[in-house]
Design a protein around this motif. Sequence first.
Motif, PDB file in Angstrom:
ATOM      1  N   ILE A   1       0.838  -1.129  -0.035  1.00  0.00           N
ATOM      2  CA  ILE A   1      -0.047  -0.027  -0.159  1.00  0.00           C
ATOM      3  C   ILE A   1       0.924   1.375   0.050  1.00  0.00           C
ATOM      4  N   ASN A   2       0.707   2.281  -0.956  1.00  0.00           N
ATOM      5  CA  ASN A   2       1.416   3.261  -0.742  1.00  0.00           C
ATOM      6  C   ASN A   2       1.550   4.063   0.606  1.00  0.00           C
TER       7      ASN A   2
ATOM      8  N   GLY B   1      -7.742  -0.127  -9.775  1.00  0.00           N
ATOM      9  CA  GLY B   1      -6.778  -1.078 -10.060  1.00  0.00           C
ATOM     10  C   GLY B   1      -7.293  -2.734 -10.427  1.00  0.00           C
ATOM     11  N   GLY B   2      -6.477  -3.585 -10.791  1.00  0.00           N
ATOM     12  CA  GLY B   2      -6.549  -5.042 -11.288  1.00  0.00           C
ATOM     13  C   GLY B   2      -6.911  -5.849 -10.144  1.00  0.00           C
ATOM     14  N   ALA B   3      -6.833  -7.114 -10.396  1.00  0.00           N
ATOM     15  CA  ALA B   3      -6.916  -8.110  -9.414  1.00  0.00           C
ATOM     16  C   ALA B   3      -6.114  -7.992  -8.560  1.00  0.00           C
ATOM     17  N   LYS B   4      -4.657  -7.745  -8.916  1.00  0.00           N
ATOM     18  CA  LYS B   4      -3.838  -7.786  -7.883  1.00  0.00           C
ATOM     19  C   LYS B   4      -3.832  -6.631  -6.649  1.00  0.00           C
ATOM     20  N   THR B   5      -4.647  -5.669  -7.219  1.00  0.00           N
ATOM     21  CA  THR B   5      -4.928  -4.759  -6.077  1.00  0.00           C
ATOM     22  C   THR B   5      -5.716  -5.232  -4.802  1.00  0.00           C
ATOM     23  N   GLU B   6      -6.520  -6.497  -5.071  1.00  0.00           N
ATOM     24  CA  GLU B   6      -7.337  -6.905  -3.944  1.00  0.00           C
ATOM     25  C   GLU B   6      -6.201  -6.878  -2.572  1.00  0.00           C
ATOM     26  N   GLU B   7      -5.115  -7.522  -3.065  1.00  0.00           N
ATOM     27  CA  GLU B   7      -4.143  -7.681  -2.050  1.00  0.00           C
ATOM     28  C   GLU B   7      -4.080  -6.429  -0.938  1.00  0.00           C
ATOM     29  N   ALA B   8      -3.955  -5.210  -1.481  1.00  0.00           N
ATOM     30  CA  ALA B   8      -3.768  -4.016  -0.861  1.00  0.00           C
ATOM     31  C   ALA B   8      -4.829  -3.833   0.145  1.00  0.00           C
ATOM     32  N   LEU B   9      -6.208  -3.847  -0.645  1.00  0.00           N
ATOM     33  CA  LEU B   9      -7.473  -3.725  -0.011  1.00  0.00           C
ATOM     34  C   LEU B   9      -7.606  -4.630   1.081  1.00  0.00           C
ATOM     35  N   ARG B  10      -7.122  -6.224   0.842  1.00  0.00           N
ATOM     36  CA  ARG B  10      -7.141  -6.968   1.787  1.00  0.00           C
ATOM     37  C   ARG B  10      -6.516  -6.661   3.112  1.00  0.00           C
ATOM     38  N   GLN B  11      -5.064  -6.049   2.902  1.00  0.00           N
ATOM     39  CA  GLN B  11      -4.329  -5.686   3.728  1.00  0.00           C
ATOM     40  C   GLN B  11      -5.133  -4.623   4.678  1.00  0.00           C
TER      41      GLN B  11
ATOM     42  N   ALA C   1      -7.652  -6.200   6.840  1.00  0.00           N
ATOM     43  CA  ALA C   1      -6.819  -7.116   7.800  1.00  0.00           C
ATOM     44  C   ALA C   1      -6.294  -6.234   9.105  1.00  0.00           C
ATOM     45  N   MET C   2      -5.881  -4.976   8.641  1.00  0.00           N
ATOM     46  CA  MET C   2      -5.783  -3.792   9.442  1.00  0.00           C
ATOM     47  C   MET C   2      -6.688  -3.266  10.483  1.00  0.00           C
ATOM     48  N   GLY C   3      -8.280  -3.430   9.675  1.00  0.00           N
ATOM     49  CA  GLY C   3      -9.261  -3.236  10.554  1.00  0.00           C
ATOM     50  C   GLY C   3     -10.242  -2.564   9.796  1.00  0.00           C
ATOM     51  N   ALA C   4     -10.185  -2.078   8.569  1.00  0.00           N
ATOM     52  CA  ALA C   4     -11.150  -1.614   7.760  1.00  0.00           C
ATOM     53  C   ALA C   4     -12.236  -2.393   7.754  1.00  0.00           C
ATOM     54  N   ASP C   5     -13.442  -1.680   7.624  1.00  0.00           N
ATOM     55  CA  ASP C   5     -14.871  -2.633   7.880  1.00  0.00           C
ATOM     56  C   ASP C   5     -15.146  -3.425   6.340  1.00  0.00           C
ATOM     57  N   ARG C   6     -15.011  -2.588   5.322  1.00  0.00           N
ATOM     58  CA  ARG C   6     -15.310  -3.060   4.101  1.00  0.00           C
ATOM     59  C   ARG C   6     -14.213  -2.213   2.843  1.00  0.00           C
ATOM     60  N   ALA C   7     -14.400  -2.936   1.864  1.00  0.00           N
ATOM     61  CA  ALA C   7     -13.557  -2.219   0.921  1.00  0.00           C
ATOM     62  C   ALA C   7     -14.322  -2.462  -0.689  1.00  0.00           C
TER      63      ALA C   7
ATOM     64  N   GLY D   1      -6.503 -10.407  12.183  1.00  0.00           N
ATOM     65  CA  GLY D   1      -7.211  -9.535  11.275  1.00  0.00           C
ATOM     66  C   GLY D   1      -7.189 -10.302   9.936  1.00  0.00           C
ATOM     67  N   ILE D   2      -5.918 -10.833   9.588  1.00  0.00           N
ATOM     68  CA  ILE D   2      -5.771 -11.444   8.263  1.00  0.00           C
ATOM     69  C   ILE D   2      -6.816 -12.636   8.057  1.00  0.00           C
ATOM     70  N   MET D   3      -7.264 -13.245   9.048  1.00  0.00           N
ATOM     71  CA  MET D   3      -8.247 -14.265   8.955  1.00  0.00           C
ATOM     72  C   MET D   3      -9.372 -13.732   8.917  1.00  0.00           C
ATOM     73  N   GLN D   4      -9.632 -12.580   9.747  1.00  0.00           N
ATOM     74  CA  GLN D   4     -10.883 -11.898   9.663  1.00  0.00           C
ATOM     75  C   GLN D   4     -11.595 -11.138   8.410  1.00  0.00           C
ATOM     76  N   ALA D   5     -10.097 -10.794   7.778  1.00  0.00           N
ATOM     77  CA  ALA D   5     -10.517 -10.056   6.455  1.00  0.00           C
ATOM     78  C   ALA D   5     -11.213 -10.951   5.517  1.00  0.00           C
ATOM     79  N   LYS D   6     -10.859 -12.068   5.499  1.00  0.00           N
ATOM     80  CA  LYS D   6     -11.390 -13.238   4.825  1.00  0.00           C
ATOM     81  C   LYS D   6     -13.098 -13.028   4.576  1.00  0.00           C
ATOM     82  N   LYS D   7     -13.675 -12.749   5.661  1.00  0.00           N
ATOM     83  CA  LYS D   7     -15.094 -12.759   5.800  1.00  0.00           C
ATOM     84  C   LYS D   7     -15.567 -11.262   5.649  1.00  0.00           C
ATOM     85  N   LYS D   8     -14.722 -10.195   5.527  1.00  0.00           N
ATOM     86  CA  LYS D   8     -15.406  -9.128   5.121  1.00  0.00           C
ATOM     87  C   LYS D   8     -15.611  -8.778   3.855  1.00  0.00           C
ATOM     88  N   GLU D   9     -16.521  -7.648   3.670  1.00  0.00           N
ATOM     89  CA  GLU D   9     -17.074  -7.508   2.047  1.00  0.00           C
ATOM     90  C   GLU D   9     -16.054  -6.731   1.144  1.00  0.00           C
TER      91      GLU D   9
END
Lengths: 261, 378
Positions: A34-35, A63-73, A76-82, A191-199
Amino acid sequence: MKIVVCLKQTFDTEAKIQLDPSGKISNENVQYIINPYDEFAVEEALRIKERLGQGEVVAVSIGGAKTEEALRQALAMGADRAVLLQDAAFEGGDWHTAAVILAQAIRGMEFDLILGGQVAIDDGAAQVTTRLAEILDLPQVNVVTKLDVDGRKVVAQREGDGATEVVEVALPAVITAQKGLNEPRYPTLKGIMQAKKKELKILGMADLGLDPTSVGSAGARTRVQSYALPPARKEGKIIGGELPGTAAELVRLLREEAKVI
Amino acid sequence: MLSFQLSREQEALRALARDFAKKEVRPVAAHYDRTGEVPWPVIRKAWEVGLLNIQVPEEFGGGGQGVLASCLMAEELAAGCAGISASIMINDLACYPIVAAGTPEQKERWLRPVCRDMRMACFCVTEPGVGSDVASMDTTARREGDCYILNGTKHFISNASIADYFVVFASTGRGLGHRGITAFVVERDAPGLTIGKKEDKMGQRAADTAAVMLEDVPVPVHNRLGEEGEGFKLIMGTFDRSRPGVAAAAVGVAREAMEQAVQYARTRKQFGAPIINHQAIMFMLADMQKDIDAARLLAWRAAWLADRGERNSREAAMAKAFAADTAMRVTTEAVQIFGGYGYSREYPVEKLMRDAKLLQIYEGTSQIQRLLIGKTLL
């Protein structure tokens, strides 16, 4: 308090910048992050929410599919949705079209505060968030090192030459983060595991109702002619020998070769 | 079906571990190497972000991760510092016998505080006279009413000085060989348990290593893990899960040495060209790259088998031996590429070489791994 954080996925700060045979920047063997300035924005949004004890933090990126990683991060840090803004029609765009896309997506959301980084480390343009505020006709405070939310307004600090500027602004507003605003947390394993269930919603042209001529290369106001790597730095020179001869030689070189004195 | 695609969560864990190593481990590696102090601030931070106890099930507060996830983390942490990485990984090693053989009540009693309160655990097998030949263990456990009385000395125990819980293996049936070994959890305040002085090691100096002396230590029967005689199976089962992680740590050490060597070889000029352009150096680096990748694949395969619940003893042994030997060779050659600078403590590669040596020794020497592999061929 509903907070939207705009973030961009960039090359890692340690990535080696190379051009591919077609003259474009190569992404081979590159790690993405993430920048860092946007990461300050994510962290600040989370802290505001934690301080207030309520609210929602939504991370948005283009972004493309790769950008999902940044949003997932960010999740995982605690954002509610992306929200990932993804469409082939976005390709070839510039800072203006990025702001147009973000503005259209954010218009459709409820928000009190928009946060972003003051600049992206890849192109160093510091354009998108500023343009976003203009398109949305919102007040903006940039390069902020301290931020306090006080009811329906925020108080932001900016560091100038030997002085600090304190700006009070009514919400909704756009704030961009500078280094020093905070120290971003690690996304914990939990957080990483919980991110799996977030929108994580993916929106394209049709979902956003964008006009094709306003985005991508059609909507861009700038065009990249070519990329060039900075010229290789010449090797340094070590002056050998004894004083005072070395000092005299240094002065001569500074005067005659470097032409700085 | 063959796939090297990591899950999104595994990628995220790897990124977290890499970032953690870069910011929290690498900057302090030289300090702990020099002083040999326990890297408490790093261990605490690892615990805060969930990198401690990642293999302990989630229901007891652990990370609930498998062996492959553990490998991803070990490679990144060990690239930062093998000693600090070992200090962090030991808890999972020591907890595994409790996870595998503990009753629900025992798990609650020990795994919960390990995860919730950052209690440390250690794994006590090695003895002064017993290294590779585990079955000839001298430490004894004699049943007396509701207790076992433990006597013996455990040697070279990682994290012994800082452990709250000691997973101790002792013989409950002399003469039964490996069938007489039983596992116990001994708590730090048990009367008769003392810790020896900290070993002054060649490498991995951030990792605490000390002896554990047991003198008529009464251990309640309800601290026994599994049944009498099940200890040897537990030791081997633990190693099957931990060896892929050690192999991954070796990959991390080797990778770091290679990256340092590549960087140096790009800038160091001799005979008018960067030495990386000299074929002698280029081929050394190429061999490093190929062996590191091979080691990683062996580690991942051994981990993958474990996570699928399949037998992996031979694959874990192959991964551990190959990766540790690779780390030793790669770090030695990295020192060679650095030349005189490599031998200097001012540069980081000599530490990597010292750290690598221990990888060939602990959790089964490279020779014992070959014995394990070889026996499957007879």
